[in-house]
Design an enzyme around this catalytic site. Structure first.
Site, PDB file in Angstrom:
ATOM      1  N   THR A  75      39.555  60.382 -33.764  1.00 11.43           N
ATOM      2  CA  THR A  75      40.045  59.728 -32.550  1.00 11.43           C
ATOM      3  C   THR A  75      40.396  58.276 -32.865  1.00 11.43           C
ATOM      4  O   THR A  75      41.475  57.790 -32.506  1.00 11.43           O
ATOM      5  CB  THR A  75      38.974  59.792 -31.433  1.00 11.43           C
ATOM      6  OG1 THR A  75      38.714  61.164 -31.148  1.00 11.43           O
ATOM      7  CG2 THR A  75      39.432  59.097 -30.165  1.00 11.43           C
ATOM      8  N   CYS A 329      36.697  68.791 -25.646  1.00 12.18           N
ATOM      9  CA  CYS A 329      36.891  67.613 -24.805  1.00 12.18           C
ATOM     10  C   CYS A 329      37.377  67.988 -23.419  1.00 12.18           C
ATOM     11  O   CYS A 329      37.084  67.305 -22.459  1.00 12.18           O
ATOM     12  CB  CYS A 329      37.902  66.671 -25.447  1.00 12.18           C
ATOM     13  SG  CYS A 329      37.736  66.622 -27.215  1.00 12.18           S
TER      14      CYS A 329
HETATM   15  C1  LIG Z   1      43.179  68.195 -33.335  1.00 12.09           C
HETATM   16  C2  LIG Z   1      42.100  67.174 -33.115  1.00 12.09           C
HETATM   17  N1  LIG Z   1      42.407  65.873 -33.165  1.00 12.09           N
HETATM   18  C3  LIG Z   1      41.469  64.918 -32.990  1.00 12.09           C
HETATM   19  C4  LIG Z   1      40.155  65.244 -32.738  1.00 12.09           C
HETATM   20  C5  LIG Z   1      39.141  64.158 -32.564  1.00 12.09           C
HETATM   21  O1  LIG Z   1      38.360  64.024 -33.730  1.00 12.09           O
HETATM   22  P1  LIG Z   1      36.995  63.230 -33.751  1.00 12.09           P
HETATM   23  O2  LIG Z   1      35.980  64.106 -33.080  1.00 12.09           O
HETATM   24  O3  LIG Z   1      36.693  63.008 -35.206  1.00 12.09           O
HETATM   25  O4  LIG Z   1      37.189  61.937 -33.047  1.00 12.09           O
HETATM   26  C6  LIG Z   1      39.789  66.589 -32.648  1.00 12.09           C
HETATM   27  C7  LIG Z   1      38.422  66.981 -32.296  1.00 12.09           C
HETATM   28  O5  LIG Z   1      38.209  67.844 -31.477  1.00 12.09           O
HETATM   29  C8  LIG Z   1      40.795  67.583 -32.866  1.00 12.09           C
HETATM   30  O6  LIG Z   1      40.504  68.885 -32.805  1.00 12.09           O
END
Ligand SMILES: Cc1ncc(COP(=O)(O)O)c(C=O)c1O
Length: 386
Positions: A75, A329
């Protein structure tokens, strides 16, 4: 009831591999140094470990170690890439192109860009979850600061035409950012071969710890790198300040090494198990696999069922299975998935969808159990409706 429930939600997060934990442990206690401490051995040892991890991560995506910037997760990496490249671009009316099916980490950054006065083109996808690359090319404007497209979708597992998108971006001199969270460590990713300029990935999706990720920034962007979003201390060559999470980074590096070593065998093993699960569930009346005809990750099955209430299905299954309706999420919001919506899946069907994602510790017995549980639960729920 099954305690603990069978875990089929590896796209949400993965458990740490015990070998990863083992590699991390000394960095909490004896080797606790700050990687930025230049004046003593504690710092030097920590720095050495961080640099080894940087090299391990570079190898898993075909980059050079100096092109890897550590962050707190994907993120943050997406925030740095999108907001940072938007700020870096000059001129009025700055523009970004992305897809409707991106993760919220990308879409929410794009909303912020709009609030900051920029414009964003959100490209449609077809029923298979794929964009029209000609449409993407046509959307490029002289002021386009970035194209952001993911590698593989977290809900459906659909693999995007990354190399084609990168080629179009390069042809027009537009930097290309790829959210490769679900792909790295699962399928071969090679940033040089594919022509990606910026790429985000995350430890906790590949059997590493939570709270650590990375952004690859191509050397070719020198002079056009993202504007830092976190400042203070100038760590990571000024791209991302803050004391490095040394144990996390060491674990991330180890996780990448393990993923690379086992990728081919794991791909085949998971694909066989996923296909077994999927083929059995496809025999359930009124079932639809989303993205079925597209290139997909080997361990993901996104399936909708007619004539069942999705919420009740999940609730019933939770006693014995850990599965989700979409991304971790958005599963709390009880909204139909924006990904399925973009693919044209009807609202009612989108609301009764399961995302099943298998992983390193999934066994054949667990898959057989899941087939039985899901089939039985759907039958019971349909009986109740009659
Ligand atoms: C495609 C995608 N992008 C970004 C993220 C976010 O990653 P992080 O949990 O390391 O912040 C996720 C997590 O669910 C994801 O599946």
């Amino acid at each position: 009831m099954r305690n603990p429930p069978v875990y089929l939600d590896y796209n949400a997060t993965t458990p740490c591999d015990p070998k990863v934990v083992e590699a991390m442990l000394p960095f909490f206690t004896e080797q606790f140094g700050n990687a930025a401490s230049r004046t003593h051995a504690y710092g030097w040892l920590a720095e050495e470990a961080v640099e080894e991890a940087r090299a391990q991560l570079a190898r898993v995506i075909g980059a050079e170690p100096l092109e890897i910037i550590f962050t707190s997760g994907a993120t943050e990496a997406a925030n740095l890439a999108i907001k940072g490249m938007f700020e870096r671009a000059s001129g009025p009316d700055k523009h970004i192109i992305t897809l409707k099916t991106e993760h919220k980490a990308v879409l929410d950054c794009c909303r912020r860009v709009e609030e900051a006065g920029g414009t964003v083109t959100y490209l449609e996808v077809n029923a298979a979850g794929l964009p029209d690359v000609q449409e993407l090319e046509a959307a490029i404007q002289p002021n386009t600061a970035l194209i952001a497209a993911m590698y593989a979708n977290n809900e459906t597992g659909v693999i995007q035409p990354v190399k084609e998108i990168a080629g179009i971006a390069a042809k027009h001199g537009v930097p290309f950012f790829c959210d490769a969270v679900q792909a790295v460590g699962k399928i071969p990713v090679d940033v040089k071969e594919e022509g990606v300029d910026l790429l985000a990935f995350s430890a906790h999706k590949m059997y590493g710890p939570k709270g650590v990720g990375a952004l690859y920034i191509s050397r070719k962007l020198s002079g056009r790198k993202p504007v830092p979003q976190i400042e203070g201390g100038g760590h990571e060559r000024g791209q991302r300040s803050g004391t490095l999470n040394v144990p996390g980074i060491v674990g991330f590096g180890k996780a990448a090494e393990l993923a690379m070593a086992g990728m081919e065998a794991e791909f085949s093993r998971l694909k066989r198990l996923r296909d077994k699960l999927e083929n059995a569930l496809r025999r359930v009346e009124g079932s639809h696999v989303n993205g079925y005809s597209s290139p997909r990750l080997p361990h993901v099955c996104n399936i909708s069922f007619e004539a069942v209430e999705g919420e009740r299905l999940l609730l019933q299954l939770a006693k014995s299975l850990a599965v989700s309706s979409g991304s971790a999420c958005s599963s709390v919001t009880q909204q139909p998935s924006h990904v399925l919506e973009a693919m044209g899946v009807p609202h009612r069907l989108a609301m009764s969808t399961l995302r099943l994602s298998l992983g390193r510790f999934t066994t054949e017995e667990e898959v057989d159990f899941a087939i039985g549980e899901i089939g039985k639960t759907i039958e019971i729920l349909r009986q109740v409706r009659k």
